[in-house]
Scaffold this motif. Sequence first.
Motif, mmCIF file in Angstrom:
data_model
loop_
_atom_site.group_PDB
_atom_site.id
_atom_site.type_symbol
_atom_site.label_atom_id
_atom_site.label_comp_id
_atom_site.label_asym_id
_atom_site.label_seq_id
_atom_site.Cartn_x
_atom_site.Cartn_y
_atom_site.Cartn_z
ATOM 1 N N SER A 31 3.859 -9.871 24.913
ATOM 2 C CA SER A 31 2.977 -8.640 25.387
ATOM 3 C C SER A 31 3.488 -7.271 25.159
ATOM 4 C CB SER A 31 2.762 -8.332 27.042
ATOM 5 O OG SER A 31 3.840 -8.694 27.617
ATOM 6 N N TYR A 32 4.415 -6.994 23.937
ATOM 7 C CA TYR A 32 5.546 -5.991 23.749
ATOM 8 C C TYR A 32 5.485 -6.022 22.560
ATOM 9 C CZ TYR A 32 7.265 -5.695 28.454
ATOM 10 O OH TYR A 32 7.680 -5.670 29.981
ATOM 11 N N ALA A 33 6.035 -4.506 21.821
ATOM 12 C CA ALA A 33 5.929 -4.825 20.500
ATOM 13 C C ALA A 33 7.465 -5.005 20.612
ATOM 14 C CB ALA A 33 5.992 -2.873 20.311
ATOM 15 N N LEU A 34 7.937 -5.566 19.963
ATOM 16 C CA LEU A 34 9.622 -5.955 18.997
ATOM 17 C C LEU A 34 10.147 -5.082 17.857
ATOM 18 C CD1 LEU A 34 8.913 -9.821 20.044
ATOM 19 C CD2 LEU A 34 9.571 -8.061 21.543
ATOM 20 N N GLY A 35 11.633 -4.961 18.011
ATOM 21 C CA GLY A 35 11.835 -4.840 17.102
ATOM 22 C C GLY A 35 13.266 -3.998 17.167
ATOM 23 N N TRP A 36 14.015 -3.686 15.756
ATOM 24 C CA TRP A 36 15.617 -3.726 15.688
ATOM 25 C C TRP A 36 16.547 -2.738 15.932
ATOM 26 C CZ3 TRP A 36 18.289 -8.082 16.202
ATOM 27 C CH2 TRP A 36 17.493 -9.426 16.134
ATOM 28 N N PHE A 37 17.295 -1.425 16.521
ATOM 29 C CA PHE A 37 17.614 -1.152 15.969
ATOM 30 C C PHE A 37 19.259 -1.442 15.591
ATOM 31 C CE2 PHE A 37 15.127 2.489 17.791
ATOM 32 C CZ PHE A 37 14.083 1.552 18.375
ATOM 33 N N ARG A 45 22.503 5.603 17.420
ATOM 34 C CA ARG A 45 21.738 4.525 16.972
ATOM 35 C C ARG A 45 20.984 4.447 16.401
ATOM 36 N NH1 ARG A 45 21.095 0.502 21.799
ATOM 37 N NH2 ARG A 45 23.595 0.135 22.442
ATOM 38 N N GLU A 46 19.978 3.621 15.850
ATOM 39 C CA GLU A 46 18.859 4.156 14.556
ATOM 40 C C GLU A 46 17.709 3.173 15.028
ATOM 41 O OE1 GLU A 46 19.838 5.237 10.621
ATOM 42 O OE2 GLU A 46 20.675 2.997 10.894
ATOM 43 N N PHE A 47 16.914 3.408 14.037
ATOM 44 C CA PHE A 47 15.600 2.447 14.440
ATOM 45 C C PHE A 47 15.559 2.220 12.883
ATOM 46 C CE2 PHE A 47 11.988 0.943 14.426
ATOM 47 C CZ PHE A 47 10.828 0.670 13.574
ATOM 48 N N VAL A 48 15.571 0.721 13.047
ATOM 49 C CA VAL A 48 15.543 -0.242 11.866
ATOM 50 C C VAL A 48 13.926 -0.967 11.461
ATOM 51 C CG1 VAL A 48 16.541 -2.446 10.788
ATOM 52 C CG2 VAL A 48 17.587 -1.088 11.946
ATOM 53 N N ALA A 49 13.195 -1.303 12.866
ATOM 54 C CA ALA A 49 12.454 -1.982 11.940
ATOM 55 C C ALA A 49 11.074 -2.154 13.061
ATOM 56 C CB ALA A 49 12.300 -3.591 11.226
ATOM 57 N N ALA A 50 10.261 -2.972 13.255
ATOM 58 C CA ALA A 50 9.495 -2.899 14.473
ATOM 59 C C ALA A 50 8.195 -3.672 14.049
ATOM 60 C CB ALA A 50 8.921 -2.006 14.930
ATOM 61 N N ILE A 51 7.696 -4.418 14.605
ATOM 62 C CA ILE A 51 6.289 -5.109 14.512
ATOM 63 C C ILE A 51 5.507 -4.982 15.802
ATOM 64 C CG2 ILE A 51 7.692 -7.394 16.033
ATOM 65 C CD1 ILE A 51 6.359 -9.032 13.932
ATOM 66 N N SER A 52 3.898 -5.624 15.869
ATOM 67 C CA SER A 52 2.986 -4.629 17.328
ATOM 68 C C SER A 52 3.324 -6.043 17.625
ATOM 69 C CB SER A 52 2.040 -4.757 16.814
ATOM 70 O OG SER A 52 1.156 -5.816 15.581
ATOM 71 N N TRP A 53 2.407 -6.364 19.002
ATOM 72 C CA TRP A 53 2.836 -7.712 19.774
ATOM 73 C C TRP A 53 2.318 -8.591 19.160
ATOM 74 C CZ3 TRP A 53 -0.865 -9.754 22.870
ATOM 75 C CH2 TRP A 53 -2.435 -9.007 22.588
ATOM 76 N N ARG A 54 0.917 -8.273 18.584
ATOM 77 C CA ARG A 54 0.613 -9.105 17.941
ATOM 78 C C ARG A 54 0.999 -9.688 15.974
ATOM 79 N NH1 ARG A 54 -6.464 -8.756 19.012
ATOM 80 N NH2 ARG A 54 -6.013 -9.132 20.854
ATOM 81 N N GLY A 55 1.802 -9.137 16.260
ATOM 82 C CA GLY A 55 2.160 -9.283 14.417
ATOM 83 C C GLY A 55 1.738 -8.785 13.492
ATOM 84 N N GLY A 56 0.779 -7.978 13.735
ATOM 85 C CA GLY A 56 0.097 -7.715 12.881
ATOM 86 C C GLY A 56 -0.105 -6.896 12.334
ATOM 87 N N ALA A 57 1.074 -5.861 13.034
ATOM 88 C CA ALA A 57 1.303 -4.417 11.941
ATOM 89 C C ALA A 57 3.082 -3.957 11.652
ATOM 90 C CB ALA A 57 0.997 -3.305 12.740
#
Length: 123
Positions: A31-37, A45-57
Amino acid sequence: QVQLVESGGGLVQAGGSLRLSCADTGRTFSSYALGWFRQAPGKEREFVAAISWRGGATSYADSVMGRFTISRDNAKITMSLQMNSLKPEDTSVYYCAAASSTPAMKQGVVASWGQGTQVTVSS
């Protein structure tokens, strides 16, 4: 509650590849968007990447665009970051993160953090 655990860090030569993984021991991943910092010594700390909860974006920092790929498998409750063409400046502690949405993730509004895994790229 999301409980994130990273794995897969290590030492690699410049130009090499590593794959980081993130698992949710709380099993509420989907149910969450996930990502890496990432955070290097003496830096924020800096943003690296993110993916929507369904993985489509997906979304990437300019510094890793075209080299890193984020993916997730909600059935297996895992997320991965494939890192190719690594550079010494990619050396950091990498953190897995969960947020309510990808825009929130990119703004640093994070609901849960992993403990971090070290990635070191030698020149």
